[in-house]
Design an enzyme around this catalytic site. Sequence first.
Site, PDB file in Angstrom:
ATOM      1  N   LEU A   1      -2.638  -1.142  -3.074  1.00  0.00           N
ATOM      2  CA  LEU A   1      -3.570  -0.266  -2.374  1.00  0.00           C
ATOM      3  C   LEU A   1      -3.010   1.146  -2.422  1.00  0.00           C
ATOM      4  CD1 LEU A   1      -3.686  -3.228  -1.114  1.00  0.00           C
ATOM      5  CD2 LEU A   1      -4.667  -2.134   0.899  1.00  0.00           C
TER       6      LEU A   1
ATOM      7  N   GLY B   1       3.176   0.011  -2.137  1.00  0.00           N
ATOM      8  CA  GLY B   1       2.696  -0.315  -3.467  1.00  0.00           C
ATOM      9  C   GLY B   1       3.752  -0.022  -4.516  1.00  0.00           C
TER      10      GLY B   1
ATOM     11  N   ASP C   1       0.845  -1.196   0.000  1.00  0.00           N
ATOM     12  CA  ASP C   1       0.000   0.000   0.000  1.00  0.00           C
ATOM     13  C   ASP C   1       0.874   1.237   0.000  1.00  0.00           C
ATOM     14  OD1 ASP C   1       0.079   1.226   3.005  1.00  0.00           O
ATOM     15  OD2 ASP C   1       0.167  -0.956   3.115  1.00  0.00           O
ATOM     16  N   SER C   2       0.402   2.269  -0.693  1.00  0.00           N
ATOM     17  CA  SER C   2       1.071   3.569  -0.749  1.00  0.00           C
ATOM     18  C   SER C   2       2.516   3.388  -1.232  1.00  0.00           C
ATOM     19  CB  SER C   2       1.005   4.234   0.631  1.00  0.00           C
ATOM     20  OG  SER C   2       1.370   5.585   0.557  1.00  0.00           O
ATOM     21  N   ALA C   3       3.503   3.788  -0.420  1.00  0.00           N
ATOM     22  CA  ALA C   3       4.893   3.585  -0.817  1.00  0.00           C
ATOM     23  C   ALA C   3       5.204   2.102  -0.949  1.00  0.00           C
ATOM     24  CB  ALA C   3       5.816   4.232   0.202  1.00  0.00           C
TER      25      ALA C   3
END
Length: 834
Positions: free
Chosen positions: A685, A661, A657-659
């Site tokens: 995500l 990801g 998720d986020s970084a």
Amino acid sequence: MADTNPDMLDALIIGSGFAGLGMAVALRQAGETRFLILEKGGDVGGVWRDNAYPGAACDVPSHLYSFSFEPKPDWSRSFATQPEILDYLRHCAAKYDLRRHLRLHTEVREAAWDEAAQGWTVTLASGETLQARQLITAVGQLSRPALPNIPGLADFTGPRFHSAQWDHGVALEGKRVAVIGTGASAIQFVPAIAPRVAQLSVFQRSAAYVLPRPDRPYSTAEQDAMRRQPWRMRLRRLGIYLHYESQALAFTRFKGLMRWAVGVPFQRLLKRQVPDAALRQRLTPDYPIGCKRILLSSTYLATMARPNVALVTEGIRRITPTGVETVDGRLHPADVLVYGTGFAATEFLAPMRITGRDGRTLDEAWREGAAAYLGLTVPGFPNLFTLYGPNTNLGHNSIVYMLESQIAHVMRCRRAMQQAGATALEVDPGRFGRFNRWVQRRLTATVWNGCRSWYIDARGHNPTNWPGFTLSFRAWTRWSSLSAYRLSRPLTEAPTLTGAVELREPASRTEALVAAGLRSLLRHSFRLLVGPPLNAPLQRAVARALTLTMFAGGGVQRRQERVGAVPVEVLSPPGRSEAADGAILYLHGGAFCLGGPATHRSLSSRLAPAAQCPVWMVDYRLAPEHPYPAGLEDALAVWRALRARGLPAGRIVIAGDSAGGALALALALRLKALGEAPAAGLLLLSPVTDLRPEGGPTDPTQRDPMLRPGWLTQALRWYAAPADAPEHQPLRQDLAGLPPLFIQVGEEEILRGHALALARHARACGLPVQLEVHARRWHVFQLQAGYLASAAAAVQALGQASQRFMAQAAPASAATIPDESPAPWPTTPQAAAS
């Protein structure tokens, strides 16, 4: 429901019995006219049209076996016969103007979900196709006659037919008739035909518990009174309902009551009507009371004592041209053969082929036994409702009451779709699973758990009966939260991007209130405190403090490992502590500079049971102390450790998720560059897809309650990925050869544009992509799965995608690590905790 496709019907109803007509009336009363009722027969009525055998009647009192909205004051008897029930259904079709929606002699061959059209394409036996937004099956559980599997059926030279296909052209007077089966139909037609035939041989595999049917004609005075004073009808209906509903105590709670409620009256009736003790013995069941259907007849047992009736309990060896041969070698001559062998009750919707999302058929979904949420909906089959579906049959009350409960729930779902502007409704797999596990657990305590019967399928699974009160079922359908469903529509920003949908906010006031509270908390804590001017240690302290508000899910096993110098937290569902069947390699978010397994445990602890495999949470090194490529190297090390354990690449899903990801994408690209086998799939995500501090599409409205652009810019500078690092520029790379992508992003977050850009680019590169944009949700809202049903459902969807990726992975994924690859770091268990 408005629709841009003029050929798209709002609904198709299959079947015109009580369920189909009741559903059609509800649609008409809601002002809906764009629907059809498809009926394979020549008239309405369903089983009451087909089952026209002599003596056919209902075993539920007439005033209860009718629609609550259409009472009938002039029922002729307390237990209506087949012709009167059929006339009642014809009356309902005429009164509510349903025949203009009716297509007779129209059989459905198959139906398939069309993702692009967001509706069902229904193919008829004639080859014609119809399209409808919603498909509502109303074919019931007792619509397909079950023929006995006995050698020689086709050799019989006389007339032969099933009771549901009675041949009224065959005169039975003076004939020798053989009846195979002693179910609910046989106990009605056997007494009706016995006086007409010369000899009646009844072949019984197992005896039935039979109770008197308290039937009588209604007087003209009673009918007039109920017509003039409708409250009398309502009061009679209520009294009948309460009397029958009380019987659920014996069926589902206190099985010992069956001895007094059924056993004693049965023995009394048997002794009174059958003088011969040996015959009484053969008519006495050898299984627990209620395990098989309890039958109502005041004449069946007496009929078995007639001189021209023979009860045959020896097994049947074969059918001969002139009769029935039993295992003792005796031939029982017959001129006519009648099958009273019931229906294929556990073969729901057969022989229709129903295909849902991803080409999965309902037969495949029900391989372990038919199941549906509230007997209506199945994951992977949007906008499909199965009236009188799995686990809605009763042993004690009127099925019409259950049908009205289901119909009302379908209308609730339709209103929720309209209010949300959704085009698809699908039950959450987690809610579906929990509901059906509860149903099966409850069934183990009922009278139906004790013998083989038509309630049980070949696997020993009971997909048929409801294990409680009809009143409790009505409460489930009326008051259960609609958050059990995922409401979606095609993504308006990317109408041509196949697989891109917007998930609407659940139709729940509680969900909306909780979401508003979380949104405010995040805006005044995380968004305010995390980012400049605070340094990395202070930001990490804030994140750790907020982690205390996000509790983990229960029932998972947790242990700590080290892959070389990289700490890893492994969370496993019960019974799957090892990664032999697959694993998810998860890279947490936190803008490369904060976070870890503990901050994401609220997500990972729910993802593991949803995916039914361990989740390996990589505690990779953080910036600014450890800039690029430290995090990527740690991720690659854990990947190789999993492969070194013998896990095929096609059994590993990379998630982040986020970084995280961004790291997941970078790991997939690095593996491609090294020539290694790809993972089964990517779960992303809210991924960061452009690591330039000034780059990447963001949401200018600044609605995200978690992220502010300043923090993202600060974190990307700390991570310091070079501009020429190809694995961190996925939008500029050829993604062909990467595994399929499943992307989730919140509508209100600043990285929404990143996700859209990635989905478009991946699709252009030929990759399978599914994108979910969750309305009124923020950056990595899945972390709040302990509070929000929508977040929990999103995590369930991630788990389902993981299972799907692993199932679809190519056999080539089992290839070994190339010889030129660096050796994997060893893994050593460090600690264990549950």
